[in-house]
Write an enzyme that holds these catalytic residues in place. Structure first.
Site, PDB file in Angstrom:
ATOM      1  N   SER A  88       6.093  -6.603 -11.852  1.00 52.01           N
ATOM      2  CA  SER A  88       6.205  -7.984 -12.178  1.00 52.01           C
ATOM      3  C   SER A  88       5.762  -8.396 -13.529  1.00 52.01           C
ATOM      4  O   SER A  88       5.911  -7.923 -14.466  1.00 52.01           O
ATOM      5  CB  SER A  88       5.983  -8.971 -11.010  1.00 52.01           C
ATOM      6  OG  SER A  88       6.626 -10.181 -11.087  1.00 52.01           O
ATOM      7  N   HIS A 238      10.778  -8.021  -3.594  1.00 45.81           N
ATOM      8  CA  HIS A 238      10.028  -7.862  -4.875  1.00 45.81           C
ATOM      9  C   HIS A 238       8.686  -7.219  -4.948  1.00 45.81           C
ATOM     10  O   HIS A 238       8.109  -6.756  -5.826  1.00 45.81           O
ATOM     11  CB  HIS A 238       9.785  -9.323  -5.546  1.00 45.81           C
ATOM     12  CG  HIS A 238       9.263  -9.468  -6.830  1.00 45.81           C
ATOM     13  ND1 HIS A 238       9.864  -8.845  -7.900  1.00 45.81           N
ATOM     14  CD2 HIS A 238       8.337 -10.101  -7.201  1.00 45.81           C
ATOM     15  CE1 HIS A 238       9.031  -8.938  -8.917  1.00 45.81           C
ATOM     16  NE2 HIS A 238       8.089  -9.856  -8.628  1.00 45.81           N
TER      17      HIS A 238
END
Length: 257
Positions: A88, A238
């Site tokens: 990320s 995620h």
């Protein structure tokens, strides 16, 4: 070397250096379990980026600064070439580092993020974190109850709660620099600057249930990383390294060996 302190890290294992960068609001601790596994084959560096974990706090917070911190870290530890994993926000740092210092990165692994721009989408989380008053919220349960008013997802709350620590007796605090992260939130979604490239192997791992990397964006990835491969990790969103660590570990090992 810059005048900033060297980033805090946990170093384990021996062999070729494998550096791992956590995401926004995260810390090196998030990678402990996988770090232990990777340490069988590599010298693993679990790094706290500035304003996170046990690393230094700073008013300045952008990807150029994060890349500078990583460069200083590599020079300080005299690592030479490295393997680099970033998740990320840490993936954005890793991408910018690789295109800025391509001679230092032998192989690159980017976890569930692409070079494109992302609109700021952490406003509710930041509002929840800023609503915590440690003079009133004096226990972990009280902090979580306060966060629950803003953040209904229990997994996200638990992830954020990992940053709580006892600053002194009876006084909780967050390890991250909430003020700087709030003021610089707009920096986190910024795209990779145009015109920079990285020709060594790059692996992009995307979560099956995550919308951060859309396969139609392959052309954006190709523009920067000519030697890339995108692999989808099943049954994961995620936080794929936490949600499906077995497949994540396997894909990384296949790529690095």
């Amino acid at each position: 070397m810059s005048k900033n302190p060297i980033l805090h890290s946990i170093i384990q294992g021996e062999g070729f250096p494998l550096l791992i960068l956590h995401g926004y609001f995260g810390a090196s601790d998030n990678w402990k379990t996988l770090g232990n596994q990777f340490a069988d084959d590599f010298q693993v560096h679990l790094i706290d980026q500035r304003n996170h974990g046990r690393s230094f706090h700073s008013d300045e917070f952008n990807y150029e600064a994060l890349v500078g911190d990583l460069y200083d870290y590599i020079q300080y530890h005299q690592l030479g070439k490295i393997y680099l994993i970033g998740h990320s926000m840490g993936g954005k740092t890793a991408m910018l580092f690789a295109v800025t210092y391509p001679d230092l990165v032998d192989k690159l692994i980017i976890v569930d993020i692409s070079p494109k721009e992302y609109q700021p989408h952490h406003n509710t989380i930041l509002a929840g974190l800023n609503s915590v008053d440690f003079a009133i919220h004096t226990s972990r349960n009280l902090v979580e109850a306060q966060l629950a008013d803003y953040i209904p997802e229990i997994g996200v709350r638990q992830f954020l709660m990992k940053n709580l620590y006892w600053k002194e007796k009876g006084q909780l605090d967050f390890r991250f620099n909430l003020q700087s992260l709030t003021e610089n939130n707009f920096e986190v979604g910024k795209p990779l600057p145009v015109g920079l490239t990285f020709k060594n192997p790059a692996l992009f791992l995307k979560g099956e249930k995550s919308g951060y990397i859309i396969l139609s964006e392959q052309i954006i990835i190709d523009n920067y990383f000519s030697n890339n491969k995108v692999v989808e990790i099943s049954n994961a969103g995620h936080w794929l390294h936490a949600e499906n660590p077995k497949d994540f570990y396997k894909e990384v090992c296949v790529f690095l060996k």
